[in-house]
Every structure is written in structure tokens, then in C-alpha cells.
Design a protein around this motif. Sequence first.
Motif, PDB file in Angstrom:
ATOM      1  N   LEU A  90       1.073  -1.307   0.189  1.00  0.00           N
ATOM      2  CA  LEU A  90      -0.397  -0.189  -0.021  1.00  0.00           C
ATOM      3  C   LEU A  90       0.902   1.163   0.201  1.00  0.00           C
ATOM      4  O   LEU A  90       1.810   1.398   0.803  1.00  0.00           O
ATOM      5  CB  LEU A  90      -0.480   0.071   0.886  1.00  0.00           C
ATOM      6  CG  LEU A  90      -1.513   1.301   1.203  1.00  0.00           C
ATOM      7  CD1 LEU A  90      -2.763   1.106   0.353  1.00  0.00           C
ATOM      8  CD2 LEU A  90      -2.668   1.336   2.741  1.00  0.00           C
ATOM      9  N   VAL A  92       0.555   5.809  -0.773  1.00  0.00           N
ATOM     10  CA  VAL A  92       0.088   6.791  -1.530  1.00  0.00           C
ATOM     11  C   VAL A  92       1.260   7.901  -1.981  1.00  0.00           C
ATOM     12  O   VAL A  92       2.538   7.722  -1.280  1.00  0.00           O
ATOM     13  CB  VAL A  92      -1.098   7.971  -0.366  1.00  0.00           C
ATOM     14  CG1 VAL A  92      -1.681   8.986  -0.911  1.00  0.00           C
ATOM     15  CG2 VAL A  92      -1.709   6.533  -0.594  1.00  0.00           C
ATOM     16  N   HIS A  98      -2.011  12.285   3.600  1.00  0.00           N
ATOM     17  CA  HIS A  98      -3.369  12.697   4.719  1.00  0.00           C
ATOM     18  C   HIS A  98      -4.308  13.455   3.802  1.00  0.00           C
ATOM     19  O   HIS A  98      -5.145  14.196   4.514  1.00  0.00           O
ATOM     20  CB  HIS A  98      -2.527  13.981   5.417  1.00  0.00           C
ATOM     21  CG  HIS A  98      -0.821  13.460   6.614  1.00  0.00           C
ATOM     22  ND1 HIS A  98      -0.818  12.097   7.586  1.00  0.00           N
ATOM     23  CD2 HIS A  98       0.308  13.522   5.828  1.00  0.00           C
ATOM     24  CE1 HIS A  98       0.035  12.452   7.331  1.00  0.00           C
ATOM     25  NE2 HIS A  98       0.802  12.855   6.939  1.00  0.00           N
ATOM     26  N   GLY A 100      -6.568  10.793   3.126  1.00  0.00           N
ATOM     27  CA  GLY A 100      -7.780  10.065   2.919  1.00  0.00           C
ATOM     28  C   GLY A 100      -7.742   9.117   1.483  1.00  0.00           C
ATOM     29  O   GLY A 100      -9.047   8.463   1.517  1.00  0.00           O
ATOM     30  N   GLY A 102      -4.666   6.911   1.654  1.00  0.00           N
ATOM     31  CA  GLY A 102      -4.673   4.813   1.425  1.00  0.00           C
ATOM     32  C   GLY A 102      -5.682   4.868   1.961  1.00  0.00           C
ATOM     33  O   GLY A 102      -6.138   3.577   2.193  1.00  0.00           O
ATOM     34  N   SER A 103      -6.472   5.577   3.308  1.00  0.00           N
ATOM     35  CA  SER A 103      -7.815   5.127   3.881  1.00  0.00           C
ATOM     36  C   SER A 103      -9.129   4.164   2.727  1.00  0.00           C
ATOM     37  O   SER A 103      -9.317   3.278   2.923  1.00  0.00           O
ATOM     38  CB  SER A 103      -8.713   5.855   4.502  1.00  0.00           C
ATOM     39  OG  SER A 103      -7.259   6.465   5.477  1.00  0.00           O
ATOM     40  N   ASN A 125       6.149   2.314  12.031  1.00  0.00           N
ATOM     41  CA  ASN A 125       5.455   2.649  10.646  1.00  0.00           C
ATOM     42  C   ASN A 125       4.444   2.769  11.038  1.00  0.00           C
ATOM     43  O   ASN A 125       3.843   2.277  11.664  1.00  0.00           O
ATOM     44  CB  ASN A 125       5.277   1.495   8.928  1.00  0.00           C
ATOM     45  CG  ASN A 125       5.196   2.553   8.000  1.00  0.00           C
ATOM     46  OD1 ASN A 125       4.459   3.181   8.263  1.00  0.00           O
ATOM     47  ND2 ASN A 125       4.718   1.548   6.800  1.00  0.00           N
ATOM     48  N   TYR A 131      -4.235   0.357   9.752  1.00  0.00           N
ATOM     49  CA  TYR A 131      -4.849  -0.571   9.513  1.00  0.00           C
ATOM     50  C   TYR A 131      -5.218  -0.882  11.127  1.00  0.00           C
ATOM     51  O   TYR A 131      -6.073  -1.381  10.829  1.00  0.00           O
ATOM     52  CB  TYR A 131      -3.046  -1.806   9.629  1.00  0.00           C
ATOM     53  CG  TYR A 131      -2.172  -1.331   8.481  1.00  0.00           C
ATOM     54  CD1 TYR A 131      -3.077  -1.029   7.001  1.00  0.00           C
ATOM     55  CD2 TYR A 131      -0.845  -1.755   8.451  1.00  0.00           C
ATOM     56  CE1 TYR A 131      -2.214  -1.045   5.987  1.00  0.00           C
ATOM     57  CE2 TYR A 131      -0.432  -1.604   7.169  1.00  0.00           C
ATOM     58  CZ  TYR A 131      -0.656  -1.586   6.065  1.00  0.00           C
ATOM     59  OH  TYR A 131      -0.245  -0.897   4.781  1.00  0.00           O
ATOM     60  N   LYS A 133      -7.253   1.215  11.977  1.00  0.00           N
ATOM     61  CA  LYS A 133      -8.109   1.783  12.284  1.00  0.00           C
ATOM     62  C   LYS A 133      -9.442   0.328  11.013  1.00  0.00           C
ATOM     63  O   LYS A 133     -10.411   0.848  11.820  1.00  0.00           O
ATOM     64  CB  LYS A 133      -8.182   3.250  11.341  1.00  0.00           C
ATOM     65  CG  LYS A 133      -8.857   4.222  12.011  1.00  0.00           C
ATOM     66  CD  LYS A 133      -8.324   5.746  11.398  1.00  0.00           C
ATOM     67  CE  LYS A 133      -8.141   5.935   9.608  1.00  0.00           C
ATOM     68  NZ  LYS A 133      -8.220   7.235   9.751  1.00  0.00           N
TER      69      LYS A 133
HETATM   70  C1  LIG Z   1       0.718   4.466   4.642  1.00  0.00           C
HETATM   71  C2  LIG Z   1       0.267   5.685   3.981  1.00  0.00           C
HETATM   72  C3  LIG Z   1      -0.364   4.822   2.957  1.00  0.00           C
HETATM   73  C4  LIG Z   1      -1.443   5.824   4.505  1.00  0.00           C
HETATM   74  O1  LIG Z   1      -1.379   6.872   3.179  1.00  0.00           O
HETATM   75  P1  LIG Z   1      -2.421   7.842   3.238  1.00  0.00           P
HETATM   76  O2  LIG Z   1      -3.439   8.731   2.361  1.00  0.00           O
HETATM   77  O3  LIG Z   1      -2.199   9.346   4.108  1.00  0.00           O
HETATM   78  O4  LIG Z   1      -3.471   7.711   4.339  1.00  0.00           O
HETATM   79  P2  LIG Z   1      -4.742   8.313   5.205  1.00  0.00           P
HETATM   80  O5  LIG Z   1      -4.733   9.953   4.535  1.00  0.00           O
HETATM   81  O6  LIG Z   1      -6.302   8.160   4.603  1.00  0.00           O
HETATM   82  O7  LIG Z   1      -4.843   8.377   6.621  1.00  0.00           O
HETATM   83  C5  LIG Z   1      -4.776   7.211   7.469  1.00  0.00           C
HETATM   84  C6  LIG Z   1      -4.707   7.526   8.390  1.00  0.00           C
HETATM   85  O8  LIG Z   1      -3.634   6.928   8.623  1.00  0.00           O
HETATM   86  C7  LIG Z   1      -2.669   7.538   9.748  1.00  0.00           C
HETATM   87  N1  LIG Z   1      -1.206   7.763   9.058  1.00  0.00           N
HETATM   88  C8  LIG Z   1      -1.239   8.073   8.023  1.00  0.00           C
HETATM   89  N2  LIG Z   1       0.318   8.544   7.044  1.00  0.00           N
HETATM   90  C9  LIG Z   1       0.344   8.778   8.723  1.00  0.00           C
HETATM   91  C10 LIG Z   1       2.016   9.439   9.096  1.00  0.00           C
HETATM   92  N3  LIG Z   1       2.495  10.046   8.735  1.00  0.00           N
HETATM   93  N4  LIG Z   1       2.028  10.175  10.556  1.00  0.00           N
HETATM   94  C11 LIG Z   1       0.180   9.336  11.133  1.00  0.00           C
HETATM   95  N5  LIG Z   1      -0.679   8.914  11.209  1.00  0.00           N
HETATM   96  C12 LIG Z   1      -0.571   8.647  10.024  1.00  0.00           C
HETATM   97  C13 LIG Z   1      -3.480   8.232  10.563  1.00  0.00           C
HETATM   98  O9  LIG Z   1      -3.654   7.375  11.188  1.00  0.00           O
HETATM   99  C14 LIG Z   1      -4.732   8.644   9.783  1.00  0.00           C
HETATM  100  O10 LIG Z   1      -5.781   8.354  10.145  1.00  0.00           O
HETATM  101  P3  LIG Z   1      -6.350  10.024  10.411  1.00  0.00           P
HETATM  102  O11 LIG Z   1      -6.238  10.897   8.787  1.00  0.00           O
HETATM  103  O12 LIG Z   1      -7.846   9.965  10.716  1.00  0.00           O
HETATM  104  O13 LIG Z   1      -5.673  11.027  10.925  1.00  0.00           O
HETATM  105  C15 LIG Z   1       0.915   6.781   3.179  1.00  0.00           C
HETATM  106  O14 LIG Z   1       1.078   7.242   4.193  1.00  0.00           O
HETATM  107  C16 LIG Z   1       2.390   5.997   2.861  1.00  0.00           C
HETATM  108  O15 LIG Z   1       2.323   5.170   1.139  1.00  0.00           O
HETATM  109  N6  LIG Z   1       3.184   5.131   3.428  1.00  0.00           N
HETATM  110  C17 LIG Z   1       4.410   5.102   2.367  1.00  0.00           C
HETATM  111  C18 LIG Z   1       4.627   3.878   2.804  1.00  0.00           C
HETATM  112  C19 LIG Z   1       4.087   2.779   3.346  1.00  0.00           C
HETATM  113  O16 LIG Z   1       4.546   3.339   4.771  1.00  0.00           O
HETATM  114  N7  LIG Z   1       3.342   1.552   3.300  1.00  0.00           N
HETATM  115  C20 LIG Z   1       2.767   0.995   4.131  1.00  0.00           C
HETATM  116  C21 LIG Z   1       3.509  -0.509   3.697  1.00  0.00           C
HETATM  117  S1  LIG Z   1       3.375  -1.430   5.494  1.00  0.00           S
END
Ligand SMILES: CC(C)(COP(=O)(O)OP(=O)(O)OC[C@H]1O[C@@H](n2cnc3c(N)ncnc32)[C@H](O)[C@@H]1OP(=O)(O)O)[C@@H](O)C(=O)NCCC(=O)NCCS
Length: 148
Positions: A90, A92, A98, A100, A102-103, A125, A131, A133
Motif C-alpha cells: 500500500l 500513496v 493525509h 484520505g 490510503g483509507s 511505521n 491498519y 483503524k
Molecule cells: C501509509 C500511507 C499509505 C497512508 O496513506 P494516506 O493517504 O496518507 O492515508 P490517509 O490520509 O487515509 O490516513 C489514514 C490514517 O493513517 C494514519 N497515518 C497515515 N500516515 C500517517 C503519518 N505519516 N503520521 C501519522 N499518522 C498517519 C492516520 O491514522 C490517518 O488517520 P487520520 O487521517 O484519521 O489521522 C502513506 O503514508 C504511505 O504511502 N506511506 C509510505 C508507504 C508505506 O509505509 N506503506 C505501508 C507499508 S506497510
Amino acid sequence: MTKIIKYSKEEKNNIKLIEDLVNFLFINLENFGDPIQYIENAMNYAFERTNSNGGFAAVAYDDNDVMLGVAVVLYTNMKGVFPENLFAYLAVDKNHRHQGIGSQLMQYVLDNTNGSISLQVDPKNTARQLYEKFGFDVKYLEMRLYRM
Ligand SMILES: CC(C)(COP(=O)(O)OP(=O)(O)OC[C@H]1O[C@@H](n2cnc3c(N)ncnc32)[C@H](O)[C@@H]1OP(=O)(O)O)[C@@H](O)C(=O)NCCC(=O)NCCS
């Protein structure tokens, strides 16, 4: 407005798409990423370009069809022994986090899979919060014997 498209074995000969997905993941997984060969292997498995149980990639696009996020699920066909679905990747786009996306991809994966799902996440991470949530929990300690 983000739209999500699901790709699977029907796209097995769409080399451009597969390359785009692999490169997107390689770049955007950042510190929690894998060597590009591992990502290619997962994609070949999902698209049944190798002898496999298949899977799919869910891809989030913006209005201009720019890729914003990718989720990859592999089918294990091991119900009862292991979860039926392995949530392999996964990510983004780092400029669109941030918001939404990823959600949305998580929800899409839950809505488009049957049975249990397993995933691995580095304890450090912040994706772990995402996850949790969605109801993921730590049930077993994963142990590995590394061999060449
Ligand atoms: C993890 C990832 C996919 C989340 O994508 P995103 O589009 O930012 O996710 P969302 O906006 O839907 O956020 C969902 C929740 O994730 C958490 N979250 C995501 N990134 C975060 C960060 N950098 N710091 C803190 N919380 C975070 C929060 O709980 C957030 O919930 P909230 O919006 O209610 O606070 C993105 O940060 C990413 O691509 N990271 C790098 C790759 C990675 O680590 N992938 C997972 C490998 S297991």
C-alpha cells in the motif's frame, strides 16, 4: 475526486501498466519499501504472469488519470491454514498523503476481497495506525528463518 480502478489477470500483457505500478510502489514505499525485483515478483503473481493464485492491484487516480495510490493483494488459496488474502503493498504519492487516499484504498480492498487478510508492517511505521483503524490486529508473532 479520486476514482479507484481494479486491475488483475486481464491486464497481464499490459507491460506499461505493470511497469508504472512497480515504479510507483518502488518510489512511494520509501523507507518501508522493497527491492524493485520483489515488487515485480508480487505484480507478476497478482497478474498471473507466473504460475500463481492471482490477486489484484487497486489504483487510485485523480481527475487527470494521474496515479495517486496503489494497493496490491495476492490470493493465497490457503483458507484455514493462512489468510486467503495477503495485502502485499500500500502506498500513496508522497505529495498526496493525509487526504484520505490510503483509507479509500483500504476500504476498497476490504470491499473487494473475501475472507481474511494478512499484512506485514514495520512496528515503527505510522501506517500501523491506519491498519488498526480498519480492524487489523496482531494475532501471531511472525518468525522467519532467513536463508539464501
Ligand atoms: C501509509 C500511507 C499509505 C497512508 O496513506 P494516506 O493517504 O496518507 O492515508 P490517509 O490520509 O487515509 O490516513 C489514514 C490514517 O493513517 C494514519 N497515518 C497515515 N500516515 C500517517 C503519518 N505519516 N503520521 C501519522 N499518522 C498517519 C492516520 O491514522 C490517518 O488517520 P487520520 O487521517 O484519521 O489521522 C502513506 O503514508 C504511505 O504511502 N506511506 C509510505 C508507504 C508505506 O509505509 N506503506 C505501508 C507499508 S506497510
